[in-house]
Write a protein that holds these residues in place. Sequence first.
Motif, PDB file in Angstrom:
ATOM      1  N   ILE A 142       0.849  -1.182   0.000  1.00  0.00           N
ATOM      2  CA  ILE A 142       0.000   0.000   0.000  1.00  0.00           C
ATOM      3  C   ILE A 142       0.888   1.235   0.000  1.00  0.00           C
ATOM      4  CG2 ILE A 142      -0.190   0.015   2.543  1.00  0.00           C
ATOM      5  CD1 ILE A 142      -3.030   1.129   2.169  1.00  0.00           C
ATOM      6  N   ASP A 143       0.528   2.224  -0.820  1.00  0.00           N
ATOM      7  CA  ASP A 143       1.320   3.447  -0.931  1.00  0.00           C
ATOM      8  C   ASP A 143       1.284   4.244   0.360  1.00  0.00           C
ATOM      9  OD1 ASP A 143       2.009   2.931  -3.571  1.00  0.00           O
ATOM     10  OD2 ASP A 143       0.204   3.902  -4.349  1.00  0.00           O
ATOM     11  N   LEU A 144       2.405   4.875   0.671  1.00  0.00           N
ATOM     12  CA  LEU A 144       2.509   5.718   1.860  1.00  0.00           C
ATOM     13  C   LEU A 144       2.594   7.186   1.440  1.00  0.00           C
ATOM     14  CD1 LEU A 144       5.127   3.671   3.931  1.00  0.00           C
ATOM     15  CD2 LEU A 144       2.670   3.842   4.358  1.00  0.00           C
ATOM     16  N   ASP A 145       1.834   8.032   2.147  1.00  0.00           N
ATOM     17  CA  ASP A 145       1.844   9.462   1.834  1.00  0.00           C
ATOM     18  C   ASP A 145       2.919  10.197   2.629  1.00  0.00           C
ATOM     19  OD1 ASP A 145      -0.287   8.985   0.155  1.00  0.00           O
ATOM     20  OD2 ASP A 145      -1.789   9.441   1.694  1.00  0.00           O
ATOM     21  N   ASP A 146       2.955   9.926   3.925  1.00  0.00           N
ATOM     22  CA  ASP A 146       3.899  10.620   4.795  1.00  0.00           C
ATOM     23  C   ASP A 146       4.033   9.848   6.103  1.00  0.00           C
ATOM     24  OD1 ASP A 146       1.479  11.148   6.135  1.00  0.00           O
ATOM     25  OD2 ASP A 146       1.293  13.125   5.209  1.00  0.00           O
ATOM     26  N   VAL A 205      -0.687  -7.897   9.475  1.00  0.00           N
ATOM     27  CA  VAL A 205       0.627  -7.859  10.117  1.00  0.00           C
ATOM     28  C   VAL A 205       1.599  -7.066   9.240  1.00  0.00           C
ATOM     29  CG1 VAL A 205       2.532  -9.227  11.046  1.00  0.00           C
ATOM     30  CG2 VAL A 205       0.204 -10.154  11.086  1.00  0.00           C
ATOM     31  N   PRO A 206       2.209  -5.989   9.759  1.00  0.00           N
ATOM     32  CA  PRO A 206       3.195  -5.233   8.967  1.00  0.00           C
ATOM     33  C   PRO A 206       4.479  -6.039   8.835  1.00  0.00           C
ATOM     34  CG  PRO A 206       3.144  -4.411  11.212  1.00  0.00           C
ATOM     35  CD  PRO A 206       2.057  -5.446  11.118  1.00  0.00           C
ATOM     36  N   LEU A 207       5.066  -6.038   7.637  1.00  0.00           N
ATOM     37  CA  LEU A 207       6.284  -6.807   7.390  1.00  0.00           C
ATOM     38  C   LEU A 207       7.488  -5.935   7.042  1.00  0.00           C
ATOM     39  CD1 LEU A 207       4.836  -9.711   5.178  1.00  0.00           C
ATOM     40  CD2 LEU A 207       5.166  -9.691   7.663  1.00  0.00           C
ATOM     41  N   PHE A 208       7.336  -5.145   5.960  1.00  0.00           N
ATOM     42  CA  PHE A 208       8.460  -4.371   5.449  1.00  0.00           C
ATOM     43  C   PHE A 208       7.995  -2.988   4.977  1.00  0.00           C
ATOM     44  CE2 PHE A 208       8.787  -8.840   3.919  1.00  0.00           C
ATOM     45  CZ  PHE A 208       9.779  -9.273   4.773  1.00  0.00           C
ATOM     46  N   THR A 209       8.992  -2.126   4.762  1.00  0.00           N
ATOM     47  CA  THR A 209       8.766  -0.904   3.998  1.00  0.00           C
ATOM     48  C   THR A 209       9.567  -1.028   2.712  1.00  0.00           C
ATOM     49  OG1 THR A 209      10.595   0.204   5.139  1.00  0.00           O
ATOM     50  CG2 THR A 209       8.357   0.553   6.003  1.00  0.00           C
ATOM     51  N   LYS A 210       8.996  -0.518   1.639  1.00  0.00           N
ATOM     52  CA  LYS A 210       9.625  -0.647   0.315  1.00  0.00           C
ATOM     53  C   LYS A 210       9.829   0.736  -0.267  1.00  0.00           C
ATOM     54  CE  LYS A 210       8.908  -3.153  -4.064  1.00  0.00           C
ATOM     55  NZ  LYS A 210       7.969  -4.034  -4.793  1.00  0.00           N
ATOM     56  N   SER A 211      11.079   1.037  -0.647  1.00  0.00           N
ATOM     57  CA  SER A 211      11.413   2.362  -1.166  1.00  0.00           C
ATOM     58  C   SER A 211      11.126   2.437  -2.660  1.00  0.00           C
ATOM     59  CB  SER A 211      12.889   2.663  -0.904  1.00  0.00           C
ATOM     60  OG  SER A 211      13.700   1.787  -1.663  1.00  0.00           O
ATOM     61  N   PRO A 212      11.156   3.641  -3.239  1.00  0.00           N
ATOM     62  CA  PRO A 212      10.882   3.786  -4.685  1.00  0.00           C
ATOM     63  C   PRO A 212      11.845   2.984  -5.565  1.00  0.00           C
ATOM     64  CG  PRO A 212      10.761   5.918  -3.600  1.00  0.00           C
ATOM     65  CD  PRO A 212      11.285   4.955  -2.581  1.00  0.00           C
ATOM     66  N   LYS A 231      10.675   9.582   3.012  1.00  0.00           N
ATOM     67  CA  LYS A 231      11.260  10.820   2.497  1.00  0.00           C
ATOM     68  C   LYS A 231      10.941  10.914   1.008  1.00  0.00           C
ATOM     69  CE  LYS A 231      14.945  10.762   5.919  1.00  0.00           C
ATOM     70  NZ  LYS A 231      16.413  10.707   6.159  1.00  0.00           N
ATOM     71  N   GLY A 232       9.874  11.577   0.714  1.00  0.00           N
ATOM     72  CA  GLY A 232       9.438  11.684  -0.667  1.00  0.00           C
ATOM     73  C   GLY A 232       8.331  10.702  -1.000  1.00  0.00           C
ATOM     74  N   GLU A 233       7.942  10.660  -2.264  1.00  0.00           N
ATOM     75  CA  GLU A 233       6.849   9.793  -2.709  1.00  0.00           C
ATOM     76  C   GLU A 233       7.386   8.445  -3.188  1.00  0.00           C
ATOM     77  OE1 GLU A 233       4.819  11.950  -5.731  1.00  0.00           O
ATOM     78  OE2 GLU A 233       3.918  13.400  -4.335  1.00  0.00           O
ATOM     79  N   GLY A 234       6.474   7.496  -3.311  1.00  0.00           N
ATOM     80  CA  GLY A 234       6.816   6.194  -3.872  1.00  0.00           C
ATOM     81  C   GLY A 234       7.093   5.115  -2.853  1.00  0.00           C
ATOM     82  N   TYR A 235       7.058   5.437  -1.546  1.00  0.00           N
ATOM     83  CA  TYR A 235       7.277   4.417  -0.522  1.00  0.00           C
ATOM     84  C   TYR A 235       6.006   3.604  -0.318  1.00  0.00           C
ATOM     85  CZ  TYR A 235      11.796   6.316   0.841  1.00  0.00           C
ATOM     86  OH  TYR A 235      13.109   6.716   0.855  1.00  0.00           O
ATOM     87  N   LYS A 236       6.194   2.334   0.066  1.00  0.00           N
ATOM     88  CA  LYS A 236       5.053   1.445   0.283  1.00  0.00           C
ATOM     89  C   LYS A 236       5.208   0.723   1.621  1.00  0.00           C
ATOM     90  CE  LYS A 236       4.618   0.414  -4.688  1.00  0.00           C
ATOM     91  NZ  LYS A 236       3.292   0.994  -4.930  1.00  0.00           N
ATOM     92  N   LEU A 237       4.071   0.393   2.203  1.00  0.00           N
ATOM     93  CA  LEU A 237       4.039  -0.497   3.360  1.00  0.00           C
ATOM     94  C   LEU A 237       3.680  -1.895   2.859  1.00  0.00           C
ATOM     95  CD1 LEU A 237       4.016  -1.055   6.449  1.00  0.00           C
ATOM     96  CD2 LEU A 237       1.550  -0.573   6.374  1.00  0.00           C
ATOM     97  N   VAL A 238       4.485  -2.880   3.224  1.00  0.00           N
ATOM     98  CA  VAL A 238       4.240  -4.266   2.829  1.00  0.00           C
ATOM     99  C   VAL A 238       3.670  -4.985   4.047  1.00  0.00           C
ATOM    100  CG1 VAL A 238       5.263  -6.384   1.935  1.00  0.00           C
ATOM    101  CG2 VAL A 238       6.185  -4.157   1.222  1.00  0.00           C
ATOM    102  N   TYR A 239       2.532  -5.627   3.869  1.00  0.00           N
ATOM    103  CA  TYR A 239       1.902  -6.269   5.008  1.00  0.00           C
ATOM    104  C   TYR A 239       1.290  -7.604   4.608  1.00  0.00           C
ATOM    105  CZ  TYR A 239      -2.499  -4.398   3.089  1.00  0.00           C
ATOM    106  OH  TYR A 239      -3.566  -4.091   2.274  1.00  0.00           O
ATOM    107  N   LEU A 240       1.050  -8.442   5.627  1.00  0.00           N
ATOM    108  CA  LEU A 240       0.499  -9.779   5.441  1.00  0.00           C
ATOM    109  C   LEU A 240      -0.934  -9.821   5.943  1.00  0.00           C
ATOM    110  CD1 LEU A 240       0.780 -12.968   5.107  1.00  0.00           C
ATOM    111  CD2 LEU A 240       1.592 -12.955   7.482  1.00  0.00           C
ATOM    112  N   GLY A 241      -1.791 -10.583   5.251  1.00  0.00           N
ATOM    113  CA  GLY A 241      -3.139 -10.839   5.766  1.00  0.00           C
ATOM    114  C   GLY A 241      -4.238 -10.181   4.986  1.00  0.00           C
ATOM    115  N   LYS A 242      -5.261  -9.753   5.716  1.00  0.00           N
ATOM    116  CA  LYS A 242      -6.437  -9.142   5.101  1.00  0.00           C
ATOM    117  C   LYS A 242      -6.069  -7.786   4.511  1.00  0.00           C
ATOM    118  CE  LYS A 242      -9.685  -7.730   7.854  1.00  0.00           C
ATOM    119  NZ  LYS A 242     -10.801  -7.749   8.828  1.00  0.00           N
TER     120      LYS A 242
END
Length: 617
Positions: free
Chosen positions: A546-550, A568-575, A592-603
Amino acid sequence: MLELAGIIILGIIAQWVAWRFKLPAILPLILIGLLVGPIATLYTEDGSKLIEPIWNGEKGLFPGEGLYYFVSLAISVILFEGGLTLKRAEISNVGPVITKLITIGTIVTFFGAGVAAHYIFGLSWQISFLFSGLIIVTGPTVITPILRNIPLKKDVSAVLKWEGILIDPIGALVAVLVFEFISVGEGQAFTQTALIEFGKIILFGTTFGFTFAHALAFAIKRNFIPHYLLNVVSLSTVLLVYVESDLFAHESGLLAVVVMGMVMGNMNLPNLKELLYFKESLSVLLISILFILLAANINISDLELIYNWNTVALFAVIVFIIRPIGVFLSSQGSNLKFNEKLFIGWVGPRGIVAAGIASLFGSKLVLRGEAGAEYITPLVFMIVLGTVLLNATTARFFAKLVGVFLKKSEGILIIGASKLSRLIGNYLRKNNRHVVLIDNNQNNVEKAKKLGLEAITANIFSDTLTDNIELNDMGYLMALTGNSDINKFAINKFQRQFGENGAFRLVNTEEVNDPDNNPKEGLFSHTDDFIQLMDTVRKHPTIHEIDLDDKEHYDELIDITYEERDIVPLFTKSPDGSIEIIPANSKDFNPKGEGYKLVYLGKEIEVTKEEKNPENE
C-alpha cells in the motif's frame, strides 16, 4: 603411550586454535607436526624426534609399512565423507565453469606443474608428473575456513566450494594413475601392462563403490542394521570396500570409496544426516592425527633438499602463473567478471588428499629406489603449507583489493521453512533479495524448493551452518520458527555472522501479553506471535503493498495493524525497490518523498476513494 596420547591432544588443540583464529586447521597441524618431528631433532639432547611415526629400531609408533596402511585407511574414510556431501542437484546449478575448472583447469595444472618441476628441479618426467598430479586438488577442508568470513558474491563462493569438493577424487585418481605408470614396467609409461592396470582401477573402483553403496543402503532401508550399530557398520563397510577393491586392483580403493560416498549421498536415506555427522567427527579426528604424523615423518634432510631458491621459483610458478591461467581458460564465456576470475585464481590452497597421498606414494617410491622420489613428499608439503599460509593471510585483503568483497551483505537468512517463512521468503525473492531458508524438517525444505526458494536442511545447533560459504552474503537474520528457544538461540549464535545489518525474531506468547517488555530484536509486530501469524497465513495467505503518503499516514496504518488481528506489517519498500524489515513496536520509519510502500500480510486494508485517488480531492 605418551606419543599416541600426545598426537590426539595436540591435534585437538590445533583444531581449537584454527577455530578460534578462523584459520584452516591444516596450518597449525602441519606446524605442530614439524615441531615435534624434524625440527625437534635440532633441539633435543639426543637429536631424535619427539614423535617418531615409524619404528626405527629404538622408538616409533608404526612398524614397517604400518603408517602407510593407516594413512590409506584414514584417507579412504575422509574421501568417503567428502563423497557423501556431493549432491547432483547442487552441482548442476553451479554452472559450466565448474566442469571446466575440474577438466581444463586440471589439465593445465597437471602439465604446467609437471613441466615446471622437471626443468626447475631436474626431476624425471615420471616423478615430475606424479608431483603435478598430487597438487591438482584443493579441498573444501582448507577453502571453507578461508572463505567463511569473507562476504563474497554467491557465484564466487560456490565456484570455489564445488571445485574443492569435486577435484579431490579427480586429483587422487590422476595421482594413482601416474603412480601406476611409474610402478608398472619398471617406470616405462604407457606400456600395455600399465594401460591394463588403469582399466582395472576404473573397473573395480566404480564397481565396488556402486555395488556396496546400494547394498548398504538396502540394509539401512530394510532395518537390517540396528540404529546403535549404524555408524560403525557404515565405517567398517567403507574400510571393507577400500581393502577389497585394492586387492583386486592395486590403488583402486580410493576411487571405490569416493564412488560409494557419491552414490549414497544422492539416495533418499532416512539416517543420512546422522551418518554425515558421525563421519564429519571422525574425519576431524583422523585429519588431526594424520597431518601431525605425516609432517612428523618428514626428516630434516628432506627439508634441506628443498631449502633453496628453486623451491621459491616452483611455488611462484604454480601459484602465480599456472593457477590463474587454468582459471581464466576455464571461465571463458562465463558470467564471471574479470575481478572475480582474479580472486578465484588467487585462492587455491591444497589440502589433505595432496599431503596424505604424497607421503604414501613418495615413501613407497623411495623404498623402491626410484630416482628423485625423495623430493615428492617435501615438495608437496611445501605447496600445501605455502598455499594455505598465503591464502589464509591474504584472501580477505585481496578480495578488497580486486573489488569482490561485499561491502554490505544484503542477503536474508530465515530460520524455519514453515508456510509463513515460505510466503515471506517468496515475496523477498521476487523483489530481488537473496533469501535462504534453514529448517531441520525435510518436508518443509522440499516445499520451499518447489517454490524456487533456496532451502537447506540443517540443524542450527550444529556448527556446520557456519561453515557454509554460500551464506557469506547474509546480512539479515529472521528467526521465524514456532519454538521461542530456537529463535533466541539463533539470534545469539548467528547474529554476528549472518545478522550484521539486523537480526530479528518473532515475539513469544509471554512477550505479547507484556507489551512493556518487548525485546529489541522483536519482529514485525509486538502483538503477533507464531501462532497468530500462522492463523493469519491460514486465513489470508497473501502479502499486499500500500502506498505511503507521509509519516503520519505510516503511523495510522501501523495502528490499524495493531488493532486488526489479521493484518501484520512486514516491510517498507522504497521507490528503488529496496526493502527494510519492520521491527516490533516501531514507528521510527519516516518516508522521504513519494513512492514508498508499506508491505503487510493478511487481510487487505480498506482504503477510501479519497485515499486511492488523492488527486480528486
